[in-house]
Design a protein around this motif. Structure first.
Motif, short mmCIF file in Angstrom:
data_model
loop_
_atom_site.label_atom_id
_atom_site.label_comp_id
_atom_site.label_asym_id
_atom_site.label_seq_id
_atom_site.Cartn_x
_atom_site.Cartn_y
_atom_site.Cartn_z
N UNK A 120 -58.85 31.51 -76.86
CA UNK A 120 -60.21 31.75 -76.45
C UNK A 120 -60.70 30.33 -76.13
N UNK A 121 -60.56 29.26 -77.06
CA UNK A 121 -61.09 27.92 -76.86
C UNK A 121 -60.41 27.28 -75.61
N UNK A 122 -59.19 27.59 -75.63
CA UNK A 122 -58.48 26.91 -74.32
C UNK A 122 -59.04 27.66 -72.98
N UNK A 123 -59.30 28.93 -72.95
CA UNK A 123 -59.69 29.75 -71.74
C UNK A 123 -61.16 29.22 -71.67
N UNK A 124 -61.88 29.02 -72.50
CA UNK A 124 -63.46 28.85 -72.16
C UNK A 124 -64.06 27.58 -72.56
N UNK A 125 -62.81 26.61 -72.47
CA UNK A 125 -62.97 25.15 -72.71
C UNK A 125 -64.16 24.57 -72.08
N UNK A 162 -66.23 13.89 -73.74
CA UNK A 162 -66.02 13.98 -75.29
C UNK A 162 -66.15 15.32 -75.66
N UNK A 163 -67.11 16.08 -75.10
CA UNK A 163 -67.13 17.49 -75.38
C UNK A 163 -65.59 18.42 -75.31
N UNK A 164 -65.47 18.02 -74.22
CA UNK A 164 -63.96 18.68 -73.80
C UNK A 164 -63.03 18.52 -74.91
N UNK A 165 -62.88 17.09 -75.45
CA UNK A 165 -61.96 16.60 -76.58
C UNK A 165 -62.36 17.34 -77.77
N UNK A 210 -59.06 24.05 -80.77
CA UNK A 210 -58.05 24.82 -80.64
C UNK A 210 -56.58 24.41 -81.62
N UNK A 211 -56.62 23.23 -81.48
CA UNK A 211 -55.49 22.59 -82.28
C UNK A 211 -55.68 23.06 -84.02
N UNK A 245 -69.89 30.63 -81.16
CA UNK A 245 -68.78 30.67 -81.96
C UNK A 245 -68.85 32.16 -82.55
N UNK A 246 -69.87 32.84 -82.89
CA UNK A 246 -69.52 34.13 -83.29
C UNK A 246 -68.90 35.10 -82.30
N UNK A 247 -69.35 34.82 -80.98
CA UNK A 247 -68.81 35.61 -79.87
C UNK A 247 -67.14 35.21 -79.54
N UNK A 248 -66.83 34.19 -80.01
CA UNK A 248 -65.56 33.61 -79.51
C UNK A 248 -64.62 34.85 -80.53
#
Length: 454
Positions: A56-61, A78-81, A87-88, A165-168
């Protein structure tokens, strides 16, 4: 009632209704109900969910990074990082968590002992705005792997991040109640900690906030992890690669507009290389790209709020009044938003109170020292003990820094940064307990010892 305010423009965004007492009760009851089920899941179920959350973090990055930039002004690059790091972390605990939770056996004089890591219960997290996803993930990922459930009281300035965060977790297929966001004021925190259904609490925040949470947790005999302030030393010795050290120091001090607990806040430089270091460091500070945080070339955006910016400006003025020299910066442009140019302070008197304070913003303090002993003395002359960075190619100096710097972490010839694989935390007034790695997974678990015959 949390409301989004864009620190780059001062414009208000969405408002998120605060929970009333009845709604808080529903959330607490749901956390217990879900814990009773989740604690009995097998490791495969937990790791499968962690992988789906990572996906989900990868898809919604891009979408998630945009929320961070909008709410607290972090440059989008920086936000993308930050999203990649989240994800890591989930993938790390999915891959390594089961082995970390394996029982360990010890032979006794008579019989044997087997230690089991067992879930603890609903844990409350009180989290800050500066890394609004990463700080929470450091708690969320091990919580899920441990078989616990989490409740989040996020900073009032990042309500969109909290809701996301909850929705993820729900989007990944996690059960309702596994990870719940609480839109509440700070005044509600002590009452929730006191509730018998909450077994522990973790906080990342200011020293003052940590004291309040620790007080409530201690009174109610609850386990607590504190990750608080820091004024990390960044020490440079003559044998170091000075160009690399000085260039890295710019990033270490100004990442996230200097709003990081493990920023290199105090540059402690040996007198033999001081001038060479300062030439590169000062130029880097002066030429950092400040601008629209949605532009990918921007290296430094606004501070998180005008209030935070004004506090740093006042602290900077106090430093000058106490005898420090403002070498550069600290200007507030005449435009909307929480903008400020980065500043460098030098010639800070040893007895100045400011020398032992934390600048949670883009102000670097630079100290000139004559030798290794003075470098360590200056490094330790603060009430904090979170992280540190030491630059030297002398093996004996490395050993001294590792042994004698009073901090929970020391990076050698590199900028200190958190990593899912390594424990993170400090000593002294920077708090206690550890996040990340196996230590972070075990913090909120019951280490049950089982005594067995031969």
């Amino acid at each position: 009632m949390p409301t989004q305010v864009n620190p780059a423009t001062g414009e208000e965004g969405d408002t998120f209704p605060a929970l009333n007492d009845d709604q808080i009760e529903v959330k607490l009851a749901k956390s217990v109900e879900t814990f009773r089920q989740w604690r009995n899941t097998d490791y495969q179920t937990r790791t499968d969910l962690l992988i789906k959350i990572a996906d989900q973090f990868a898809a919604q990055r891009t979408t998630l990074a945009a929320i961070v930039t909008k709410e607290m002004g972090k440059p989008v690059k920086q936000a993308l990082t930050e999203m990649d790091k989240c994800e890591k972390a989930f993938r790390f605990y999915a891959e390594n968590g089961p082995a970390m939770l394996a029982p360990t056996e010890q032979k006794l004089v008579s019989g044997r002992s087997v230690s089991h890591w067992l879930p603890y219960g609903p844990v409350l997290a009180v989290m800050p705005w500066n890394y609004p996803f990463w700080q929470v993930v450091r708690f969320m990922a091990p919580t899920i792997m441990a078989g616990n459930v989490g409740l989040l009281k996020h900073a009032s300035s990042t309500p969109g991040c909290a809701a996301a965060l909850e929705q993820i977790v729900l989007d990944a297929g996690g059960p309702e109640g596994l990870f719940q966001n609480l839109h509440i004021s700070s005044s509600k925190v002590a009452g929730i900690i006191a509730d018998d259904r909450i077994v522990a609490v973790t906080i990342t925040g200011s020293e003052f906030a940590g004291q309040k949470v620790a007080e409530a947790a201690g009174f109610n005999l609850k386990k607590v992890v504190l990750e608080l302030g820091g004024s990390d030393p960044f020490i440079v010795m003559p044998s170091a690669d000075i160009e690399k050290a000085a260039t890295t120091a710019v990033t270490a001090r100004l990442q996230n507009a200097g709003q990081s607990c493990v920023c290199g806040k105090r540059m402690i430089v040996h007198e033999d290389v001081y001038d060479a270091f300062m030439e590169i460091f000062a130029e880097g500070v002066k030429t950092i790209k400040i601008g629209d945080p949605t532009d990918e070339i921007t290296e430094m955006g606004p501070l998180s709020s005008e209030g935070a910016r004004d506090e740093i400006a006042e602290q900077l003025e106090q430093a000058v009044q106490q005898g420090a020299t403002k070498l550069y910066g600290g200007e507030i442009p005449d435009k909307p938003g929480a903008w400020m140019t980065p500043a460098i302070l030098t010639d800070i008197p040893d007895d100045a109170p400011i020398a032992r304070e934390e600048f949670f913003g883009p102000v670097a303090m630079v100290f000139k020292v004559k030798d290794l002993d003075e470098a360590i003395e200056v490094a330790n002359n603060i009430p904090f003990g979170l992280g540190s960075s030491a630059w030297t190619n002398d093996e004996s100096e490395k050993e001294r820094f590792i042994r004698d710097i009073e901090a929970g972490m020391t990076a050698i010839n590199q900028m200190l940064a958190s990593d899912p694989y390594a424990p993170f935390g400090g000593i002294k007034r920077s708090g206690h307990g550890r996040e990340l790695g196996s230590h972070g997974l075990h913090e909120f678990m019951n280490l049950k010892n089982v005594m067995l015959p031969e």
